[in-house]
Design a protein around this motif. Structure first.
Motif, short mmCIF file in Angstrom:
data_model
loop_
_atom_site.label_atom_id
_atom_site.label_comp_id
_atom_site.label_asym_id
_atom_site.label_seq_id
_atom_site.Cartn_x
_atom_site.Cartn_y
_atom_site.Cartn_z
N ALA A 111 0.84 -1.21 0.00
CA ALA A 111 0.00 0.00 0.00
C ALA A 111 0.87 1.25 0.00
CB ALA A 111 -0.95 0.00 1.20
N LEU A 112 1.94 1.24 0.80
CA LEU A 112 2.86 2.38 0.82
C LEU A 112 3.55 2.56 -0.53
CD1 LEU A 112 4.52 2.04 4.33
CD2 LEU A 112 3.03 3.89 3.54
N ALA A 113 3.92 1.46 -1.17
CA ALA A 113 4.57 1.55 -2.48
C ALA A 113 3.61 2.18 -3.50
CB ALA A 113 5.03 0.17 -2.93
N ILE A 114 2.35 1.80 -3.45
CA ILE A 114 1.35 2.38 -4.36
C ILE A 114 1.21 3.88 -4.11
CG2 ILE A 114 -1.12 2.39 -4.91
CD1 ILE A 114 -1.04 -0.69 -4.47
N LYS A 115 1.15 4.27 -2.81
CA LYS A 115 1.03 5.70 -2.48
C LYS A 115 2.26 6.48 -2.95
CE LYS A 115 -2.03 5.43 1.52
NZ LYS A 115 -2.17 5.66 2.96
#
Length: 138
Positions: A111-115
């Motif tokens: 999720a952090l990588a997507i953000k």
């Protein structure tokens, strides 16, 4: 705010009296203290029966002592096996909890990588828009 119980606390809370007793016996019998105390008792037993100034209650070859050891082993082995089975169950629960933690961490990292990727794309879009405005202004 109530704290969530750890897997170890949950496992410990679910133990029956017999399970706790078996764990305690296995822990006690697997200690140096037990071995030293038993060795002292056996040495005294054998010494008193060899010397036997007044009465020999278990003469050589110490058949009564062997019977006591056999009885102790007959009860100790299953108790120790019960404790080992519970240890295996604790290890399995621990591994499952670790696995779930790893899955949760993986999802959070994804999720952090997507953000971060979205922020980077937004930055690049703004830079391109600024460059386009600069070219129009020339």
């Amino acid at each position: 705010m109530a704290r969530k119980k750890t897997w170890h606390q949950e496992h410990k809370d679910n133990l029956t009296f017999g399970s706790r007793l078996a764990d305690s016996v296995a822990t006690g019998m697997g200690s140096w203290r037990f071995i030293i105390i038993q060795t002292i008792i056996v040495a005294i037993w054998m010494g008193l029966n060899v010397i036997g100034l007044v009465y020999h209650w278990d003469e050589y070859p110490f058949i009564l002592l062997n019977l006591l050891f056999s009885t102790q082993a007959a009860y100790a082995a299953p108790i120790i096996m019960m404790a080992q089975n519970r240890q295996n169950e604790r290890d399995r629960m621990h591994a499952e909890a670790d696995y779930q933690t790893n899955i949760d961490a993986k999802l959070e990292i994804e999720a952090l990588a997507i953000k971060l990727n979205k922020l980077e794309v937004d930055k690049l879009d703004k830079i391109i828009a600024m460059l386009e405005q600069m070219e129009k202004g020339k």
